[in-house]
Design an enzyme around this catalytic site. Structure first.
Site, PDB file in Angstrom:
ATOM      1  N   ASP A  18      -6.407   2.194  15.158  1.00 22.26           N
ATOM      2  CA  ASP A  18      -5.831   3.113  14.059  1.00 22.26           C
ATOM      3  C   ASP A  18      -6.301   4.528  14.669  1.00 22.26           C
ATOM      4  OD1 ASP A  18      -4.991   4.309  11.461  1.00 22.26           O
ATOM      5  OD2 ASP A  18      -7.456   4.816  11.111  1.00 22.26           O
ATOM      6  N   SER A  19      -5.643   5.715  14.082  1.00 13.74           N
ATOM      7  CA  SER A  19      -5.768   6.865  14.469  1.00 13.74           C
ATOM      8  C   SER A  19      -7.327   7.159  14.238  1.00 13.74           C
ATOM      9  CB  SER A  19      -4.928   7.880  13.720  1.00 13.74           C
ATOM     10  OG  SER A  19      -5.149   7.806  12.400  1.00 13.74           O
ATOM     11  N   CYS A  81      -2.073   1.624  11.395  1.00 13.11           N
ATOM     12  CA  CYS A  81      -1.808   3.150  11.137  1.00 13.11           C
ATOM     13  C   CYS A  81      -0.375   3.228  10.950  1.00 13.11           C
ATOM     14  CB  CYS A  81      -2.190   3.882  12.449  1.00 13.11           C
ATOM     15  SG  CYS A  81      -2.031   5.659  12.405  1.00 13.11           S
ATOM     16  N   GLU A 159     -10.938  11.536   3.342  1.00 13.23           N
ATOM     17  CA  GLU A 159     -12.014  12.021   4.555  1.00 13.23           C
ATOM     18  C   GLU A 159     -13.425  12.687   3.862  1.00 13.23           C
ATOM     19  OE1 GLU A 159     -11.007  12.498   8.344  1.00 13.23           O
ATOM     20  OE2 GLU A 159      -9.285  10.753   8.132  1.00 13.23           O
ATOM     21  N   CYS A 191       0.123   4.837   4.089  1.00  8.29           N
ATOM     22  CA  CYS A 191      -0.780   5.522   4.889  1.00  8.29           C
ATOM     23  C   CYS A 191      -2.095   4.741   4.649  1.00  8.29           C
ATOM     24  CB  CYS A 191      -0.842   6.920   4.481  1.00  8.29           C
ATOM     25  SG  CYS A 191      -2.304   7.741   5.343  1.00  8.29           S
ATOM     26  N   HIS A 193      -5.092   5.553   4.502  1.00  2.83           N
ATOM     27  CA  HIS A 193      -6.202   6.128   3.608  1.00  2.83           C
ATOM     28  C   HIS A 193      -5.725   5.753   2.042  1.00  2.83           C
ATOM     29  CE1 HIS A 193      -7.129   8.220   7.221  1.00  2.83           C
ATOM     30  NE2 HIS A 193      -8.054   8.934   6.500  1.00  2.83           N
TER      31      HIS A 193
HETATM   32  N1  DGL Z   1      -4.015   6.494   9.850  1.00  4.08           N
HETATM   33  C1  DGL Z   1      -2.826   7.564   9.364  1.00  4.08           C
HETATM   34  C2  DGL Z   1      -1.535   6.820   8.852  1.00  4.08           C
HETATM   35  O1  DGL Z   1      -1.659   5.791   8.234  1.00  4.08           O
HETATM   36  C3  DGL Z   1      -3.522   8.474   8.710  1.00  4.08           C
HETATM   37  C4  DGL Z   1      -4.332   9.448   9.081  1.00  4.08           C
HETATM   38  C5  DGL Z   1      -3.732  10.409  10.318  1.00  4.08           C
HETATM   39  O2  DGL Z   1      -2.938  11.103   9.983  1.00  4.08           O
HETATM   40  O3  DGL Z   1      -4.451  10.111  11.534  1.00  4.08           O
HETATM   41  O4  DGL Z   1      -0.443   7.330   9.060  1.00  4.08           O
END
Ligand code: DGL
Length: 279
Positions: A18-19, A81, A159, A191, A193
């Site tokens: 993931d990012s 992600c 976050e 997303c 989150h």
């Molecule tokens: N993990 C990213 C997503 O699911 C969200 C957080 C980011 O923008 O890095 O798109």
């Protein structure tokens, strides 16, 4: 009880990328559905949020991280992600010899069978919205009309550890109002989150809108892929969960623990040169 022969590759871990730390919602679902699996999680927190980056950068960073995970001998790669899935899905399928599971196609499949009237919403980052990856995922479903809403502030709330309260409620009402005007009956939480905001989202939308979590659907799709390939570890065993971040391990662990609990421990600093990454 009968036991069939096990593929020796089933012992290898699942690589989850993931990012940052939002993909822990996917890791949580993977561990809940497959408690006998080892996982290696890599979060590129140092370069996040991906959702605000141009797609070309997301693509470059994501492939770099996935290459590192693939080099660890994982038996499957999970792109946990949405922004990264949007940017690399096609390339990743061709690039790696192990199965690659993303968050977008499983959520789209579930949505296609869940919608009653065909009016579907997706909430996501700007990067995912601009990629039109969810539109592509529904091309074979002309009965579905997709309404896309980027919700960049949601990531900031999560976050910051805020999942309720009047400020977040007002932001959620603003973001979701156009989708309510479109009379959606199903909403994809597109997303990583957003599953952590299920409470406020369903409070605003009410019971008539079905929420589809890309995290849960991704874990189910991973289970199905591993089962079909005879790669699922049947257990029982003590599974091992390792967490790496390109950013600050203490911050990652603090946020991770606060939002998804005890799964996140002993977070390690990722560096391709870190000997821990090699063992
Ligand atoms: N993990 C990213 C997503 O699911 C969200 C957080 C980011 O923008 O890095 O798109």
């Amino acid at each position: 009880m009968t036991f069939s022969s096990r593929n020796p590759n089933a012992d290898a871990p699942i690589g989850i990328f993931d990012s940052g730390f939002g993909g822990l919602t996917v890791a949580r679902a993977v561990v809940d559905q497959m408690p006998n699996e080892d996982i290696i999680y890599l979060g590129d927190s140092a370069r996040a949020p991906y959702g605000e980056l141009p797609l070309a950068s997301v693509r470059e960073y994501a492939l770099e991280c996935l290459d590192y995970l693939a080099a660890q001998g994982v038996k499957a790669l999970v792109i946990a992600c949405n922004s990264a899935s949007s940017a690399v899905l096609r390339d990743a399928r061709e690039r790696y010899s192990v199965p690659v599971v993303d968050v977008i196609l499983p959520a789209a499949r579930r949505t296609a069978s869940a919608t009653r009237g065909g009016q579907v919403g997706v909430i996501c980052t700007e990067a995912t919205a601009n990629s039109r990856a969810y539109d592509d995922a529904f091309v074979a479903n002309p009965q579905i009309t997709l309404h896309t809403q980027a919700c960049p502030e949601f990531v900031e709330y999560v976050e910051a550890g805020i999942t309720g309260g009047p400020d977040l409620l007002a932001v959620a009402q603003d973001y979701l109002a156009p989708l309510q005007d479109d009379n959606i009956d199903t909403l994809i939480l597109g997303c990583t989150h957003y599953p952590l905001l299920t409470g406020v989202i369903s409070y605003v939308l009410g019971d008539t809108v079905t929420l589809v979590s890309s995290a849960d659907e991704c874990a189910k799709a991973t289970y199905a892929r591993l089962t079909r390939l005879n790669l699922l570890h049947p257990g029982p065993r003590e599974s091992r969960h390792r967490f790496f971040t390109t950013g600050n391990p203490e911050r990652f662990e603090r946020l991770g623990r606060r939002l998804i609990g005890g799964l996140v421990a002993d977070v390690e600093q990722f560096s391709a040169l870190n000997p821990a990454w090699k063992d």
